[in-house]
Scaffold this active site. Structure first.
Site, PDB file in Angstrom:
ATOM      1  N   THR A 120     -52.302 -69.236 -16.743  1.00 57.92           N
ATOM      2  CA  THR A 120     -50.956 -68.663 -16.861  1.00 57.92           C
ATOM      3  C   THR A 120     -49.953 -69.367 -15.951  1.00 57.92           C
ATOM      4  O   THR A 120     -50.270 -69.726 -14.817  1.00 57.92           O
ATOM      5  CB  THR A 120     -51.009 -67.159 -16.501  1.00 57.92           C
ATOM      6  OG1 THR A 120     -51.930 -66.527 -17.374  1.00 57.92           O
ATOM      7  CG2 THR A 120     -49.646 -66.506 -16.619  1.00 57.92           C
ATOM      8  N   GLU A 121     -48.735 -69.519 -16.471  1.00 60.94           N
ATOM      9  CA  GLU A 121     -47.603 -70.005 -15.662  1.00 60.94           C
ATOM     10  C   GLU A 121     -46.426 -69.054 -15.859  1.00 60.94           C
ATOM     11  O   GLU A 121     -46.454 -68.218 -16.762  1.00 60.94           O
ATOM     12  CB  GLU A 121     -47.219 -71.425 -16.091  1.00 60.94           C
ATOM     13  CG  GLU A 121     -48.348 -72.422 -15.895  1.00 60.94           C
ATOM     14  CD  GLU A 121     -47.967 -73.856 -16.264  1.00 60.94           C
ATOM     15  OE1 GLU A 121     -46.776 -74.112 -16.574  1.00 60.94           O
ATOM     16  OE2 GLU A 121     -48.870 -74.709 -16.235  1.00 60.94           O
ATOM     17  N   SER A 167     -48.529 -65.130 -22.646  1.00 63.35           N
ATOM     18  CA  SER A 167     -49.175 -64.925 -23.950  1.00 63.35           C
ATOM     19  C   SER A 167     -49.241 -66.225 -24.739  1.00 63.35           C
ATOM     20  O   SER A 167     -50.088 -66.380 -25.621  1.00 63.35           O
ATOM     21  CB  SER A 167     -48.403 -63.882 -24.768  1.00 63.35           C
ATOM     22  OG  SER A 167     -48.422 -62.646 -24.121  1.00 63.35           O
ATOM     23  N   ILE A 186     -53.057 -65.635 -10.470  1.00 62.72           N
ATOM     24  CA  ILE A 186     -54.429 -66.134 -10.550  1.00 62.72           C
ATOM     25  C   ILE A 186     -55.374 -65.232  -9.747  1.00 62.72           C
ATOM     26  O   ILE A 186     -55.268 -65.116  -8.520  1.00 62.72           O
ATOM     27  CB  ILE A 186     -54.511 -67.611 -10.076  1.00 62.72           C
ATOM     28  CG1 ILE A 186     -53.559 -68.469 -10.929  1.00 62.72           C
ATOM     29  CG2 ILE A 186     -55.949 -68.123 -10.146  1.00 62.72           C
ATOM     30  CD1 ILE A 186     -53.756 -68.371 -12.447  1.00 62.72           C
ATOM     31  N   GLY A 197     -64.835 -65.339 -24.716  1.00 61.46           N
ATOM     32  CA  GLY A 197     -65.970 -64.877 -23.922  1.00 61.46           C
ATOM     33  C   GLY A 197     -65.505 -63.981 -22.778  1.00 61.46           C
ATOM     34  O   GLY A 197     -66.124 -62.955 -22.476  1.00 61.46           O
ATOM     35  N   ILE A 206     -57.814 -33.374 -16.308  1.00 59.44           N
ATOM     36  CA  ILE A 206     -58.858 -32.350 -16.162  1.00 59.44           C
ATOM     37  C   ILE A 206     -59.048 -31.971 -14.690  1.00 59.44           C
ATOM     38  O   ILE A 206     -59.429 -30.847 -14.373  1.00 59.44           O
ATOM     39  CB  ILE A 206     -60.178 -32.849 -16.813  1.00 59.44           C
ATOM     40  CG1 ILE A 206     -60.028 -32.835 -18.342  1.00 59.44           C
ATOM     41  CG2 ILE A 206     -61.382 -32.025 -16.364  1.00 59.44           C
ATOM     42  CD1 ILE A 206     -61.194 -33.455 -19.110  1.00 59.44           C
ATOM     43  N   GLU A 234     -56.014 -61.418 -19.747  1.00 55.01           N
ATOM     44  CA  GLU A 234     -56.873 -62.088 -20.758  1.00 55.01           C
ATOM     45  C   GLU A 234     -56.410 -61.764 -22.172  1.00 55.01           C
ATOM     46  O   GLU A 234     -57.208 -61.583 -23.095  1.00 55.01           O
ATOM     47  CB  GLU A 234     -58.343 -61.749 -20.530  1.00 55.01           C
ATOM     48  CG  GLU A 234     -58.767 -62.321 -19.186  1.00 55.01           C
ATOM     49  CD  GLU A 234     -60.219 -62.689 -19.071  1.00 55.01           C
ATOM     50  OE1 GLU A 234     -60.868 -62.898 -20.110  1.00 55.01           O
ATOM     51  OE2 GLU A 234     -60.681 -62.797 -17.928  1.00 55.01           O
ATOM     52  N   SER A 236     -52.816 -56.372 -25.531  1.00 50.48           N
ATOM     53  CA  SER A 236     -53.266 -55.689 -26.753  1.00 50.48           C
ATOM     54  C   SER A 236     -52.570 -56.273 -27.979  1.00 50.48           C
ATOM     55  O   SER A 236     -53.178 -56.382 -29.056  1.00 50.48           O
ATOM     56  CB  SER A 236     -52.960 -54.189 -26.664  1.00 50.48           C
ATOM     57  OG  SER A 236     -53.793 -53.582 -25.710  1.00 50.48           O
TER      58      SER A 236
END
Ligand SMILES: Cc1cc2nc3c(=O)[nH]c(=O)nc-3n(C[C@H](O)[C@H](O)[C@H](O)COP(=O)(O)OP(=O)(O)OC[C@H]3O[C@@H](n4cnc5c(N)ncnc54)[C@H](O)[C@@H]3O)c2cc1C
Length: 385
Positions: free
Chosen positions: A128-129, A134, A159, A244, A340, A366, A369
């Protein structure tokens, strides 16, 4: 069809649970408050000594060969106790998997044993930068050849584990004129390289025990041999390995959600209001039933994705489904469990509010959604085209 774990996988899960109970859970609250870094590093070393840093790495390089299933079980068990430690283990295993998958024999022999035995406290995955999240193909970090060396210049953002990582996998642009996503290569850089500068430590909502930093590359010189796979082929490697990694985040989210609902079940059995246990109130029973169903569905999606990967079959769509569903289920589980607990759920003496904060990032890193849905739709349509 067999829903039982193999003896080996059951043993891996049991060992992870034991370490999680003995070492991770007692530290989780202190890590969350920004303390306990030395103990975190000791726990990472212990996890490495027990084979948890090279779960999907070959034994000849010091790995455990437990496959994606062993990886998923481990991260889930660790995350039930401490999500900050679990994410570090997840990312470190991902780094090992990239090297195992595309590294040269020399790179595997040089780096994998140190990752697996804890010589490197963790690995870091630098994609990422600031302008490329995305859409990582839009990255700008530049790598140019100077004599016999690559010279990296630019910055990565957010990172995980950068402050204590011993080894960085770094994606950089090697051909700025190539079509988008084509002129990117993948490099290995050790933390003691003077051209790596660990920048700002981010202040986060959750998983605060794990470091998240900017990483700057300032005339960072690495040998020509530091490139992994073919030059200009790095983006394909990143896309493959992220799939992965999503198994790891699905497992992480499931572990947090599981911990929250396990606490909620105990609370329902203990707490009384209106002269009866919370467990006897049908409104709460329905909340419990919905979340338990959610978490079981998440577990089955996760195990399916891991199994497919272990069989050497395509698993990208299933890994995205597992990551999407599990991370969203973890939001519902942690908020339901907090509800709860009533007021106690909001108070820091209990771990419920931490679970809710720790779970929140799992729908974002990663691949958000929304990006998982894009992948699932693309793979689904591809199958019928
Ligand atoms: C705590 C933490 C740890 C991290 N660790 C790492 C790490 O170790 N290594 C690493 O490389 N990165 C890491 N990241 C980065 C993370 O993977 C990115 O933040 C994430 O991929 C999203 O990118 P972004 O933040 O730039 O959001 P953006 O890409 O700007 O997205 C903003 C919003 O737009 C949506 N969006 C974007 N594109 C589309 C589209 N095409 N269709 C629909 N919606 C879209 C997104 O879903 C999101 O809701 C980490 C981030 C955090 C916060």
């Amino acid at each position: 069809m067999d829903f039982e774990l193999s003896d080996d996988h059951a043993m891996i899960a049991a060992t992870a649970t034991r370490i999680a109970d003995d070492r991770l859970r007692p530290l989780a609250d202190r890590l969350d408050r920004g303390e306990g870094r030395p103990e975190l590093l000791e726990n990472l070393k212990l996890l490495a000594e027990n084979g948890f840093m090279g779960l999907n790495v070959g034994a000849e390089y010091g790995g455990t060969e437990a496959g994606a299933t062993g990886f998923a079980l481990t991260v889930q068990e660790l995350a039930q106790a401490c999500a900050s430690t679990a994410v570090t283990v997840s990312v470190t295993n991902m780094v090992g998997e990239v090297i195992q998958a595309v590294g040269s024999e020399d790179q595997k022999r040089t780096y994998l044993p140190k990752l697996c035995d804890g010589t490197y406290p963790s690995g870091a995955f630098c994609l990422t930068e600031s302008g490329a999240g995305s859409d990582p193909a839009g990255m700008k970090l530049a790598a140019r050849m100077d004599g016999n060396e690559w010279v990296l210049n630019g910055s990565k953002l957010y990172i995980t584990s950068a402050e204590y990582a011993g080894l960085f996998i770094v994606w950089a642009v090697t051909d700025p004129d190539a079509a988008k996503g084509r002129g990117i290569s993948c490099f290995l850089v050790e933390a003691d390289n003077p051209g790596i500068v660990i920048g700002k430590a981010e202040r986060k909502m959750g998983q605060t025990g794990s470091a998240t930093n900017e990483v700057h590359f300032e005339d960072c010189r690495i040998p020509a041999s530091a490139v992994m796979g073919a030059v200009d082929d790095g983006f394909r490697i990143a896309v493959g390995e992220l799939a992965g990694g999503r198994i790891g985040i699905a497992a992480l989210a499931l572990g947090i959600g599981r911990a929250a609902m396990d606490a909620a079940k105990l609370h329902m059995l203990e707490r009384e209001q209106f002269g009866k246990k919370l467990a006897d109130m049908q409104g709460l029973q329905w909340m419990l039933a919905d979340r338990e169903t959610d978490l079981e569905a998440a577990r089955l999606l996760l195990m399916q994705a891991a199994w497919l990967k272990d069989q050497g079959r395509p698993f990208a769509k299933e890994a995205s489904m597992a990551k999407l569903f599990s991370s969203e289920a973890a939001q519902r589980a942690t908020y339901t469990a907090l509800q709860i607990h009533g007021g106690a759920g909001y108070i820091r003496d209990y771990p419920l509010e931490r679970y809710a904060r720790d779970a929140r990032i799992t729908t974002i890193y990663e691949g958000t959604s929304e990006i998982q849905r894009l992948i699932i739709a693309r793979e689904t349509l591809k199958a019928v085209a």
